[in-house]
Design a protein around this motif. Structure first.
Motif, short mmCIF file in Angstrom:
data_model
loop_
_atom_site.label_atom_id
_atom_site.label_comp_id
_atom_site.label_asym_id
_atom_site.label_seq_id
_atom_site.Cartn_x
_atom_site.Cartn_y
_atom_site.Cartn_z
N UNK A 161 0.79 -1.23 0.00
CA UNK A 161 0.00 0.00 0.00
C UNK A 161 0.82 1.28 0.00
N UNK A 162 2.12 1.19 0.33
CA UNK A 162 2.91 2.39 0.55
C UNK A 162 2.82 2.82 2.00
N UNK A 163 3.76 3.67 2.46
CA UNK A 163 3.81 4.03 3.88
C UNK A 163 2.62 4.85 4.36
N UNK A 164 2.05 5.70 3.52
CA UNK A 164 0.95 6.56 3.98
C UNK A 164 -0.26 5.72 4.39
N UNK A 165 -0.69 4.83 3.53
CA UNK A 165 -1.85 4.00 3.85
C UNK A 165 -1.51 2.97 4.92
N UNK A 166 -0.29 2.44 4.89
CA UNK A 166 0.11 1.47 5.91
C UNK A 166 0.05 2.11 7.29
N UNK A 167 0.58 3.33 7.41
CA UNK A 167 0.55 4.02 8.70
C UNK A 167 -0.87 4.40 9.10
N UNK A 168 -1.68 4.79 8.15
CA UNK A 168 -3.06 5.12 8.46
C UNK A 168 -3.79 3.92 9.05
N UNK A 169 -3.65 2.76 8.41
CA UNK A 169 -4.31 1.55 8.91
C UNK A 169 -3.75 1.14 10.27
N UNK A 170 -2.41 1.23 10.40
CA UNK A 170 -1.77 0.75 11.63
C UNK A 170 -2.04 1.66 12.82
N UNK A 171 -2.02 2.97 12.62
CA UNK A 171 -2.17 3.89 13.73
C UNK A 171 -3.63 4.10 14.12
N UNK A 172 -4.51 4.14 13.14
CA UNK A 172 -5.91 4.43 13.42
C UNK A 172 -6.73 3.18 13.72
N UNK A 173 -6.28 2.03 13.20
CA UNK A 173 -7.00 0.78 13.45
C UNK A 173 -8.41 0.78 12.89
#
Length: 268
Positions: A161-173
Motif C-alpha cells: 500500500x505504501x507508507x501513507x496508507x500502511x501508517x493510516x491503517x496501523x495507527x488508526x485501526x
C-alpha cells in the motif's frame, strides 16, 4: 483425507487441501492449541506436496468470521497482573506461521469470509491470493491495545500500500472493507458472500491441475523481489527459468501444445 482436530478442520480432495480455522464462538481467534494444530496441518501439506497429493492450500474460517487475531482470554496477562512477553509469542507462533505459509511450494489461497482482524488480517495477507466476501473487512486492531502490527504486518502493508496508507491503517485501526481493500490492491478479488467458497474452490481446482512447480518458482521470485535490486532479480529470473526449463511440467506443457491436447501436469 480428513484430520480430526479441536480448533481447525483439515481435508484434502482432488489435490486441494482446505484448512478451516474452527473456533467460531471466538471468531476463530488464535490460542496455543490452534497454533499447535496449524503446525501439524502445514506439516501434512508439505508431505502432500512432496508426494503429489496436495497441490493447493485454501485457508478460511468457520462461521461469521475469518479470524479475530489473538484470543486475549487465552494468554494476555500473567496471573499477578504483570504483562507477559508478547514477543516470545510472536517468536514461537506467529513468525513461524507466516514463514511456513510463505515457504509452501504451492499456491496458498485465503478465503476471507468475515472479519479479519489483527494477526488474522495479516495471516490472510501472507497468502498468495486473497479472495474476500463482500461483507468481509480487514482491521489492524493492534493500536487499540498499544501494540504494533505483527504477523508480518509491518512488512506486508507498506509494500502493498505504501507508507501513507500502511501508517493510516496501523495507527488508526480503522475497518477496511473488502471492496476498498480490493481497490487499494491489498487483496486479489471481492465476491458476493454466497459465491465465496464456490469461487475459491473453482480457482483452487484450476491451480491444482496446473504446473505447480512453475507456480512455486513464481512465488519465490515475486515474494523475494523486494529484497533485491533489478540486476540481482534478473539473475534470479535466469536461475529459476533454468529450473523450470528442466522440469517435467515444462516438457509436458510443450508436448501438449504441439499435440493440441490438454496438458497433464504433475507438479515436478
Amino acid at each position: 483425507m480428513d484430520v480430526a482436530m479441536e480448533t481447525i478442520l483439515f481435508e484434502v480432495e482432488d489435490g486441494v487441501a482446505t484448512l478451516t480455522l474452527n473456533r467460531p464462538e471466538r471468531l476463530n481467534s488464535f490460542n496455543d492449541r490452534m497454533h499447535d494444530e496449524l503446525r501439524q496441518a502445514l506439516a501434512r501439506v508439505r508431505v502432500g506436496r512432496a508426494d503429489g497429493s496436495v497441490r493447493v492450500l485454501v485457508l478460511t474460517g468457520a462461521g461469521r468470521g475469518f479470524c479475530a487475531g489473538q484470543d486475549l482470554s487465552d494468554r494476555n496477562v500473567a496471573p499477578g497482573g504483570e504483562a507477559v512477553d508478547l514477543g516470545a509469542s510472536v517468536e514461537k507462533n506467529y513468525k513461524p506461521l507466516v514463514l511456513a505459509l510463505r515457504a509452501l511450494e504451492l499456491p496458498v489461497i485465503a478465503a476471507v469470509n468475515g472479519v479479519a482482524a489483527g494477526a488474522g488480517a495479516n495471516i490472510a495477507l501472507a497468502c498468495d491470493l486473497v479472495f474476500a466476501a463482500r461483507s468481509a473487512s480487514f482491521i489492524q486492531a493492534f493500536s487499540k491495545l498499544g501494540l504494533i502490527p505483527d504477523t508480518g504486518g509491518t512488512w506486508i502493508l507498506p509494500r502493498l500500500l505504501g507508507p501513507a496508507r500502511a501508517l493510516g491503517l496501523a495507527l488508526l485501526g480503522e475497518r477496511l472493507s473488502a471492496e476498498q481493500a480490493e481497490q487499494w490492491g491489498l487483496i486479489w478479488k471481492t465476491v458476493d458472500d454466497a459465491a465465496l467458497m464456490s469461487t475459491v474452490g473453482a480457482v483452487a481446482r484450476q491451480l491444482a491441475q496446473g504446473p505447480t512447480f512453475g507456480y512455486a518458482q513464481t512465488k519465490k521470485a515475486i515474494w523475494e523481489s523486494s529484497l533485491r535490486g533489478l540486476e540481482a532479480q534478473l539473475d534470479v529470473e535466469r536461475d529459476l527459468m533454468s529450473a523450470c526449463g528442466r522440469s517435467e511440467d515444462y516438457r509436458e506443457g510443450v508436448a501438449a501444445f504441439m499435440d493440441k491436447r490438454a496438458p497433464q501436469f504433475k507438479g515436478r
